[in-house]
Design an enzyme around this catalytic site. Structure first.
Site, mmCIF file in Angstrom:
data_model
loop_
_atom_site.group_PDB
_atom_site.id
_atom_site.type_symbol
_atom_site.label_atom_id
_atom_site.label_comp_id
_atom_site.label_asym_id
_atom_site.label_seq_id
_atom_site.Cartn_x
_atom_site.Cartn_y
_atom_site.Cartn_z
ATOM 1 C CB ALA A 66 -0.990 -0.110 1.239
ATOM 2 N N GLY A 109 0.424 -4.856 0.863
ATOM 3 C CA GLY A 109 -0.811 -4.798 -0.183
ATOM 4 C C GLY A 109 -0.590 -5.516 -1.454
ATOM 5 C CD GLU A 112 -2.764 -7.607 2.990
ATOM 6 O OE1 GLU A 112 -2.705 -6.235 2.664
ATOM 7 O OE2 GLU A 112 -3.264 -7.715 4.209
ATOM 8 C CD GLU A 132 2.036 -5.276 5.719
ATOM 9 O OE1 GLU A 132 2.923 -6.242 5.707
ATOM 10 O OE2 GLU A 132 1.159 -5.337 4.873
HETATM 11 N N1 CO8 Z 1 4.463 3.228 -0.570
HETATM 12 C C1 CO8 Z 1 5.118 4.397 -1.153
HETATM 13 N N2 CO8 Z 1 6.276 4.255 -2.009
HETATM 14 C C2 CO8 Z 1 6.955 3.403 -2.208
HETATM 15 C C3 CO8 Z 1 6.478 2.002 -1.707
HETATM 16 C C4 CO8 Z 1 5.299 2.005 -0.797
HETATM 17 N N3 CO8 Z 1 4.761 0.697 -0.435
HETATM 18 N N4 CO8 Z 1 7.368 1.122 -2.186
HETATM 19 C C5 CO8 Z 1 8.234 1.924 -2.955
HETATM 20 N N5 CO8 Z 1 7.793 2.938 -2.854
HETATM 21 C C6 CO8 Z 1 8.748 4.155 -3.666
HETATM 22 C C7 CO8 Z 1 10.051 4.451 -2.980
HETATM 23 O O1 CO8 Z 1 9.742 5.433 -2.077
HETATM 24 C C8 CO8 Z 1 10.955 4.827 -4.041
HETATM 25 O O2 CO8 Z 1 10.291 6.259 -4.475
HETATM 26 P P1 CO8 Z 1 11.486 7.521 -4.603
HETATM 27 O O3 CO8 Z 1 12.162 7.055 -5.788
HETATM 28 O O4 CO8 Z 1 10.469 8.806 -4.800
HETATM 29 O O5 CO8 Z 1 12.320 7.581 -3.318
HETATM 30 C C9 CO8 Z 1 10.428 4.098 -5.071
HETATM 31 O O6 CO8 Z 1 9.360 3.671 -4.868
HETATM 32 C C10 CO8 Z 1 11.434 3.135 -5.578
HETATM 33 O O7 CO8 Z 1 11.872 2.408 -4.400
HETATM 34 P P2 CO8 Z 1 13.006 1.897 -3.649
HETATM 35 O O8 CO8 Z 1 14.165 3.214 -4.220
HETATM 36 O O9 CO8 Z 1 13.129 1.728 -2.165
HETATM 37 O O10 CO8 Z 1 13.475 0.664 -4.622
HETATM 38 P P3 CO8 Z 1 14.505 -0.420 -3.845
HETATM 39 O O11 CO8 Z 1 14.662 -1.351 -4.922
HETATM 40 O O12 CO8 Z 1 15.674 0.166 -3.043
HETATM 41 O O13 CO8 Z 1 13.594 -0.965 -2.585
HETATM 42 C C11 CO8 Z 1 11.541 -2.055 -1.749
HETATM 43 C C12 CO8 Z 1 12.411 -1.738 -2.845
HETATM 44 C C13 CO8 Z 1 12.521 -2.907 -0.701
HETATM 45 C C14 CO8 Z 1 10.477 -2.578 -2.055
HETATM 46 C C15 CO8 Z 1 11.472 -0.839 -0.928
HETATM 47 O O14 CO8 Z 1 10.930 0.228 -1.996
HETATM 48 C C16 CO8 Z 1 10.550 -0.771 0.257
HETATM 49 O O15 CO8 Z 1 11.031 -1.293 1.133
HETATM 50 N N6 CO8 Z 1 9.057 -0.266 -0.049
HETATM 51 C C17 CO8 Z 1 8.270 -0.326 1.074
HETATM 52 C C18 CO8 Z 1 7.574 -1.668 1.159
HETATM 53 C C19 CO8 Z 1 6.676 -1.844 2.354
HETATM 54 O O16 CO8 Z 1 6.886 -1.573 3.478
HETATM 55 N N7 CO8 Z 1 5.530 -2.291 1.863
HETATM 56 C C20 CO8 Z 1 4.344 -2.533 2.876
HETATM 57 C C21 CO8 Z 1 3.618 -1.324 2.872
HETATM 58 S S1 CO8 Z 1 2.242 -1.264 4.296
HETATM 59 C C22 CO8 Z 1 0.967 -2.168 3.591
HETATM 60 O O17 CO8 Z 1 1.090 -2.702 2.437
HETATM 61 C C23 CO8 Z 1 -0.263 -2.220 4.340
HETATM 62 C C24 CO8 Z 1 -1.323 -2.889 3.607
HETATM 63 C C25 CO8 Z 1 -2.743 -2.654 4.162
HETATM 64 C C26 CO8 Z 1 -3.767 -3.172 3.149
HETATM 65 C C27 CO8 Z 1 -3.747 -2.301 1.905
HETATM 66 C C28 CO8 Z 1 -4.832 -2.615 0.938
HETATM 67 C C29 CO8 Z 1 -4.510 -1.915 -0.455
#
Ligand code: CO8
Length: 258
Positions: A66, A109, A112, A132
């Site tokens: 998400a 998400g 999911e 999460e």
């Molecule tokens: N939300 C917002 N932005 C994101 C997300 C995210 N989940 N994931 C990645 N991005 C963005 C990064 O901020 C980055 O943006 P920018 O270039 O502007 O800095 C861009 O995508 C590229 O990401 P990275 O530079 O971080 O890429 P890497 O290859 O270095 O890393 C990762 C990839 C490991 C996937 C890393 O991006 C990461 O850890 N992302 C977050 C993963 C995460 O925590 N996901 C869980 C989110 S919480 C959730 O999903 C709750 C669900 C509840 C139900 C929802 C129903 C829809």
């Protein structure tokens, strides 16, 4: 049909295609994207020309979860008023087969969404996880429930508590994946599977999905009662007559979904 901001939607050869298209943020799922996904799924579900649906991610991931930026300011009250999961829950009401084609990250998400699909084709580079816990929250769209049902408590807690990502091969061993394939043939393989479903009797596909989903929650007795009703129901279809007549006449059947 595509008039969407965060996904691409089109139809080809009886297959409804949805591609997540927010590639700069690894297809992070924001609320308008959820609305677009469910709207597209429901349109395909009503479209007589579509027999199966394939969802994949554009760019280098399926979906990294998400949208954290969007969620960061939420409160219990804003979440309650938003009631976004009501929309999410509608995915479970889709009657046609949904096939996920997953490469790169499928996190939070995004995972999911994968677990809401019926069949999962995964590239060998795919990574699944619920990070999460690292954000001070937990899955909210069925992740804890579906993971536990799939792999049991001890394993599910390990993944949920650590927030680690599992390789596609591990996910396959846990029964979360239908087929593991080389990244370069992921879409080809998922579409070939969908094309096989396009050939099948649509009402059979539909009622098999219904019965299998019930089998997850029902007792064996209840599940078998549900199975029997659906079995009987198919004998009211034109396709049952056609399928059996074609067998007897030694020719391929022509199913119409009626
Ligand atoms: N939300 C917002 N932005 C994101 C997300 C995210 N989940 N994931 C990645 N991005 C963005 C990064 O901020 C980055 O943006 P920018 O270039 O502007 O800095 C861009 O995508 C590229 O990401 P990275 O530079 O971080 O890429 P890497 O290859 O270095 O890393 C990762 C990839 C490991 C996937 C890393 O991006 C990461 O850890 N992302 C977050 C993963 C995460 O925590 N996901 C869980 C989110 S919480 C959730 O999903 C709750 C669900 C509840 C139900 C929802 C129903 C829809």
């Amino acid at each position: 049909m595509s008039n969407h901001k965060f996904i691409r939607v089109w139809e080809e050869n009886g297959i409804g295609r949805i591609e997540l298209n927010r590639t700069k943020v690894l297809n992070a799922i924001n609320r308008p994207m959820v609305t677009e996904i469910i709207t597209a799924l429901e349109q395909f579900d009503r479209d007589h020309d579509v027999s199966a649906i394939v969802i994949n991610g554009g760019g280098r991931a399926f979906a990294a979860g998400a949208d954290i930026d969007e969620m960061a300011g939420d409160t219990p009250v804003s979440l309650e008023l938003l009631n976004q999961f009501a929309e999410w829950d509608r995915i479970q009401g889709i009657k046609k087969p949904i096939i996920a084609a997953v490469h790169g990250f499928a996190l939070g998400g995004g995972f999911e969404l994968v677990l809401s699909c019926d069949v999962v084709f995964a590239a060998e580079d795919a990574k699944f996880g619920f990070p999460e816990v690292k954000l001070g929250v937990m899955p909210g769209a069925g992740g804890t429930v579906k993971l536990t049902k799939a792999m049991g408590k001890a394993k599910a807690l390990e993944w949920l508590w650590t927030g680690d990502s599992m390789d596609a091969a591990v996910a396959e061993r846990h029964g979360l994946i239908t087929r593991l394939v080389a990244p370069e043939v992921l879409l080809e393989e998922a579409l070939a599977f969908a094309a096989r479903l396009v050939q099948q009797a649509p009402l059979s596909l539909r009622l098999i999905k219904d019965t299998v989903n019930k089998a997850i929650d029902y007792s064996v007795y209840e599940g078998m009662q549900a199975e029997r009703k659906n079995f009987y129901l198919l004998f009211a279809s034109r396709d049952q007559k056609e399928g059996m007549k074609a067998f007897i006449e030694k020719r391929p059947p022509e199913f119409r979904g009626e």
